[in-house]
Design an enzyme around this catalytic site. Structure first.
Site, PDB file in Angstrom:
ATOM      1  N   SER A  47     -42.862 -69.834  15.567  1.00 45.76           N
ATOM      2  CA  SER A  47     -42.822 -68.434  16.208  1.00 45.76           C
ATOM      3  C   SER A  47     -43.129 -67.462  15.255  1.00 45.76           C
ATOM      4  O   SER A  47     -42.955 -66.358  15.535  1.00 45.76           O
ATOM      5  CB  SER A  47     -41.623 -68.227  17.221  1.00 45.76           C
ATOM      6  OG  SER A  47     -40.409 -68.466  16.392  1.00 45.76           O
ATOM      7  N   LYS A  79     -34.454 -64.117  22.320  1.00 52.90           N
ATOM      8  CA  LYS A  79     -35.113 -63.463  21.314  1.00 52.90           C
ATOM      9  C   LYS A  79     -35.167 -61.969  21.298  1.00 52.90           C
ATOM     10  O   LYS A  79     -34.547 -60.952  20.502  1.00 52.90           O
ATOM     11  CB  LYS A  79     -36.631 -63.797  20.742  1.00 52.90           C
ATOM     12  CG  LYS A  79     -36.543 -65.205  20.401  1.00 52.90           C
ATOM     13  CD  LYS A  79     -38.228 -65.671  20.240  1.00 52.90           C
ATOM     14  CE  LYS A  79     -38.367 -66.845  19.732  1.00 52.90           C
ATOM     15  NZ  LYS A  79     -39.769 -67.261  19.780  1.00 52.90           N
TER      16      LYS A  79
END
Length: 790
Positions: free
Chosen positions: A691, A734
């Site tokens: 990511s 996140k």
């Protein structure tokens, strides 16, 4: 007339026996149809009943001085034999005694005189043959004497094992010195078939006759010896069983005299087996084991094993169930009382209850709560049990490596036990509890087996109806147990096991949610546990928010609860020392907890060249990370530091190649003469995951182009060599991490646009989301370019 002729036979026999024997060349014949063969020098009785034989007997008495020729039939079943049905060699005998029986037959006692062979028949009404006497010629050699001794010894052994002959039969052989007579006497008591006995009669030489006798007796003696050994073994077993039976009966009487404790235990078990509500197959197994227990000594180790086994199977709740609550309002109130938020898990439980109220036969689902630590997975399972009105049990699977902990141990040693599943079912006392399997993602594999594979049968609704524990060896129905599993991550759970579970994700809490949980759930819980008046300790709202922002940085609320408990304890100390009331202000929080623990910057203070803010997902929730890159003269190397994992190293290589392409050919020489160093701070913490691609490209491009990165932007996403942005997971965690750090703008892959629907409303309204498909879009948003063409 015939009966009158034989009335005086007995008187004639006595007179004729005294006369001297002279054997004529022809004699009347009696055909013997029994297995008895008459040998010379032996006395044999037989019965006469056939008409031909009676005529021959009469003729012998009248005309042949009591002499007869007896010869055996080849087939004793033939009633009217002919010459062809008779053996050629027979024995000349002398009638010694005749007796009439009530049924009209005669019992005749004869003495064998000589072997003879018949030549031809000379009478049609009955058998009368011309005969030829057979004499044996031999010399009494040492070999013949030795053969007599061997036969005598073997005959003694045969008589010893055989129960058909008396020991007196040996007396005739002991004193006999004539080999021919000895052989005939031995042949008369030798076992064998009609053909074998006839063969002995036809052998003239005594040596060959004795060899044949020795062969027959040795074979029979060997068989008798084996039979004797078998009889002895059977006798010993019978004696042993009789002895055990006697001792058991004696022991039973002694127990009865002493109070009958053992019998009372047996009777108690019998009553429990018959009276308890048990399945038929369980009762059958219990009766079988009880019978074994009765036959054993109460002090033997195996008896204790059987007692433990009976204790387990008789005390399991085979048919006992808890009545389930079906009131949705009560269930909803219970869930709301103990948990703030968690709308999806609560909704799923209410759906299950509603479906159960319609169909009682519906199988219980296997629910798996997945989320970071401290978000309430275990307590949610406890609340579900309360909402259903069922008993709640918890089993921790963390670090479990032994398959027997699930399936149980076989009863091959004294300390064997069922698996922990069955142990918990017995502890609950019902077959339909709520069973929480905690930390299912932390099981291991060892030489003792794979517990995850053993759980497949437990958690499969199609198989767990007949779950067989290795200790019980009986199927137990687990289909009515409501299994709830918990895990921090999904990727550690084996795919076959994951396939059997319904995954419900429990996300991290926002700061707003933490505030409400602390105020409405944790603090009331603490005061109730301490039994302390809440009005004496007053928490200001800003103080609770201060604790959340400056002293805890976690997805759950465990650390928050610990901080609140610390403040309550210190406040109680002040009250005990004399203070009437304590008001928790922000200053008090600092006094009690010390300096703020969250020391890292929420975000960069200003736009910086070569530093970009990324978002990462961990098992403990989301977090932000800064990626730094610098250039300095060198040879075109790429240096990576910060304890990066293999995935992030590959992402860095891809980002480096992509930046070279984006910068164009005019920067080729620049890259050849400069080294690039990429660093992710907090080097002691391992970092990995797909990511950080867009964050790495942004940091590298910023360093090469000397363009600063917007400090108010965070980003996540993976890139390809052609610059396409790929979707990633953990978006909610996140975004919440960025929200806690005060970031106002987040760049996300376009394919993750639907994931923001799961983010709480108060977070979405404070953050601007930018969805991108290519790296060019990322750079346009993240970089602060004065000429807009960077």
């Amino acid at each position: 007339m015939k009966e009158k002729k034989f009335e005086k036979l007995e008187q004639k026999v006595a007179k004729l026996n005294e006369e001297e024997i002279e054997i004529p060349g022809e004699l009347p014949v009696i055909a013997m149809r029994s297995n008895v063969v008459v040998y010379p020098n032996t006395v044999v009785p037989f019965y006469v009943g056939r008409e031909k034989s009676l005529y021959a007997l009469e003729d012998s008495m009248e005309n042949y001085n009591q002499l007869l020729f007896v010869v055996n039939q080849k087939d004793p079943k033939i009633e009217e034999p002919k010459e062809i049905d008779l053996f050629k060699i027979g024995t000349v005998v002398k009638i010694m005694q005749i007796g009439k029986l009530p049924d009209g037959t005669f019992k005749v006692l004869v003495e064998g005189i000589s072997r003879a062979e018949w030549i031809k028949s000379i009478e049609k009404k009955y058998f009368k043959f011309k005969i030829k006497l057979l004499k044996s010629k031999y010399r009494k050699t040492k070999k013949l004497i030795a053969l007599m001794r061997v036969v005598r010894d073997e005959m003694q052994k045969y008589i010893q094992y055989s129960r058909k002959l008396p020991t007196e039969a040996l007396m005739f052989l002991e004193d006999m010195e004539d080999p021919d007579v000895f052989a005939d006497l031995a042949a008369s008591i030798c076992p064998g078939s009609l053909e074998e006995k006839q063969e002995l009669l036809e052998i003239l030489h005594p040596a060959r006759r004795l060899e044949k006798i020795l062969e027959l007796i040795s074979k029979e003696t060997e068989l008798l010896e084996i039979e004797h050994q078998l009889d002895q073994k059977v006798k010993k077993r019978i004696e042993k069983s009789q002895k055990e039976y006697f001792l058991r009966e004696k022991l039973r009487v002694i127990r009865e005299e002493l109070g009958g404790e053992e019998d009372a235990e047996i009777r108690e078990l019998e009553e429990k087996i018959e009276n308890d509500d048990l399945p038929d197959y369980v009762k059958e197994k219990a009766r079988f084991e009880l019978k074994r227990l009765e036959k054993m000594s109460p002090y033997s180790p195996e008896a204790n094993v059987i007692r433990n086994y009976l204790d387990w199977i008789l005390n399991l709740p085979w048919n006992k169930k808890t009545e389930e609550l079906s009131d949705l309002k009560i269930a909803k109130n219970v869930l709301e009382k103990h948990h703030f938020g968690l709308e999806e898990p609560k909704q799923r439980i209410l759906e299950f209850l509603a479906t159960r109220s319609v169909s009682k036969s519906m199988k219980a689902p296997i629910i798996c709560f997945v989320g970071p630590p401290g978000v309430g997975k275990t307590s949610l399972g406890r609340s579900i049990a309360e909402a259903l009105g069922r008993k709640f049990l918890r089993m921790s699977l963390g670090g479990l490596r032994d398959e027997a902990e699930i399936r149980g141990h076989r009863r091959t040693y004294v300390g064997a036990l069922p698996g922990r599943i069955i142990q918990l079912i017995r502890k609950a006392g019902v077959k339909n509890p709520v069973l929480l399997l905690d930390e299912i993602d932390k099981m291991g594999i060892s030489f003792q087996g794979d517990p995850a594979s053993a759980l497949l049968e437990v958690l499969d609704p199609e198989q767990n109806k007949d779950f067989v524990d290795l200790y019980l060896e009986l199927p137990f129905d687990l289909s009515e147990v409501l299994f709830i599993t918990t895990a921090n991550t999904l990727y550690n759970i084996p795919e076959p096991l994951k396939d059997r579970m319904e995954i419900i994700e429990i996300p991290s809490y926002t700061n707003v949610e933490k505030f409400h949980i602390a105020k409405d759930y944790i603090l009331p819980k603490i005061f109730n546990e301490l039994n302390f008046e809440r009005k004496k300790i007053v928490f200001r709202n800003d103080s609770i928010k201060q604790i959340i922002l400056e002293y805890t940085l976690e997805p759950g609320v465990r650390e928050l609860e610990r901080k609140l408990r610390t403040i309550v304890r210190k406040s109680i100390l002040e009250i005990v020392e004399g203070k009437e009331k304590v008001i928790i202000t922000t200053k008090k929080v600092k006094d009690y907890l010390g300096a703020p623990r969250i020391k890292e910057e929420n975000r960069l203070k200003k736009p910086t060249i070569g530093v970009s803010t990324g978002l990462a997902w961990t098992a403990y929730g989301g977090t932000t990370l800064f990626i730094e890159s610098i250039l300095f003269p060198g040879k075109g190397r790429l240096i990576l530091t910060g304890k990066l994992g293999e995935v992030m190293k590959e992402s860095a290589q891809i980002a480096f190649s992509l930046v070279k392409k984006l910068c164009g050919e005019e920067f080729t020489e620049f890259f050849e003469k400069n080294d690039i160093h990429i660093h992710v701070p907090e080097g002691a913490v391992p970092k990995d995951g797909p990511s950080a691609g867009v964050t790495l490209v942004t940091s590298l491009f910023s360093s090469v182009k000397k363009v600063p990165v917007d400090n108010n932007i965070a980003m996540t996403g993976e890139i390809t060599l052609r610059g396409r942005v790929l979707p990633v997971g953990g978006i909610k965690e996140k975004v919440l991490a960025a929200y806690r750090k005060g970031i106002k703008k987040i760049i996300l892959p376009y394919q993750n646009r639907y994931d923001i629907e799961k983010i709480p409303g108060e977070v979405r309204k404070d953050i601007k989301f930018v969805f991108v498909n290519t790296i060019d879009e990322v750079l346009r948003e993240a970089l602060i370019c004065e000429d807009k063409e960077c």
